[in-house]
Scaffold this active site. Structure first.
Site, short mmCIF file in Angstrom:
data_model
loop_
_atom_site.label_atom_id
_atom_site.label_comp_id
_atom_site.label_asym_id
_atom_site.label_seq_id
_atom_site.Cartn_x
_atom_site.Cartn_y
_atom_site.Cartn_z
N ASP A 101 0.84 -1.20 0.00
CA ASP A 101 0.00 0.00 0.00
C ASP A 101 0.88 1.25 0.00
O ASP A 101 2.04 1.21 0.43
CB ASP A 101 -0.88 0.04 1.26
N1 URA Z 1 -1.20 -5.89 4.10
C1 URA Z 1 -1.69 -4.63 4.10
O1 URA Z 1 -2.70 -4.36 4.71
N2 URA Z 1 -1.01 -3.70 3.40
C2 URA Z 1 0.13 -3.94 2.72
O2 URA Z 1 0.71 -3.04 2.10
C3 URA Z 1 0.62 -5.26 2.74
C4 URA Z 1 -0.06 -6.22 3.43
#
Ligand code: URA
Length: 230
Positions: A101
């Site tokens: 993310d």
């Molecule tokens: N899980 C999440 O919630 N975000 C990420 O970036 C990776 C795994």
């Protein structure tokens, strides 16, 4: 394929630069000077630029220490992308083996080897990913068992696969999951009424984020790291 396309694919020259190089008689095909950028070349032809043979580069593998604020896509009109941090010829041929993310930092793997990245991202391969998470609320020891059993995420038909939770401090944990569902780690803690404030990926399979790699920097994987993805 056209000569200008073939040369630009294996160098960092644009098609326009290749055209100029051809006109300047810097390119040969099977030893003969080739000045026509639109001439057709075959895969079996030997192309040289300034006398140096141009070879199709082998597959490339990199680890990047992703900073916050970068998106894990190759093109985005609003945000900087992880590819903006990469300075390699033909970098548009690289893809991301497992996204993070925009507000998650840490290990991102980039490659142009589709089979290799498939072994990381395919749900059938259950590749482990380890994250450090800083949580809004204190975490209870009972969460360890809940994560080991699997969690029901809202809107999903299957529990998450067993995850390993290590409680580091009252609201700091290390979690290892073997899937890659959408916002999975954040949603797993949300399902327990908690919230992830900070998330950082430390490891994918056997590949550990290099402690010496500053945020925003990248390096090629070692042959051992590449081979560790089976
Ligand atoms: N899980 C999440 O919630 N975000 C990420 O970036 C990776 C795994």
């Amino acid at each position: 394929m056209r000569l200008d396309k073939a040369v630009s694919q294996v160098t960092d020259l644009s098609r326009a630069q290749v055209k100029r190089a051809a006109k300047a008689e810097r390119i040969t095909v099977n030893g003969a000077v080739a000045t026509d950028p639109s001439a057709k070349v075959l895969e079996s032809d030997t192309l040289c630029l300034d006398g140096e043979p141009l070879l199709e580069p082998g597959p490339r593998y990199f680890m990047l220490h992703k900073p916050l604020g970068y998106v894990s896509v190759t093109k985005d009109s609003e945000h900087p992308t992880v590819l903006d941090l990469i300075d390699e010829p033909n970098k548009h041929k690289l893809h991301i083996a497992g996204r993070l993310d925009i507000d998650t930092s840490g290990l991102v793997l980039l490659t142009d080897d589709g089979q290799w990245s498939h072994r990381i991202t395919s749900p059938r391969h259950h590749c482990d990913k380890t994250y450090y998470a800083h949580l809004a609320e204190k975490i209870d020891q009972s969460a360890v068992e809940k994560f080991a059993k699997g969690i029901w995420l809202s809107g999903e038909k299957k529990r998450t696969r067993p995850a390993t939770l290590e409680i580091l401090f009252a609201n700091e944990v290390r979690i290892t999951i073997s899937e890659g569902r959408y916002h999975q780690v954040k949603r797993m803690f949300a399902a327990l009424g908690n919230r992830v404030l900070e998330l950082h990926r430390e490891r994918i399979g056997e590949i550990q984020l290099d402690e010496d790699l500053p945020e925003g920097e990248y390096r090629p994987l070692t042959p051992e790291e590449v081979a560790s993805v089976q």
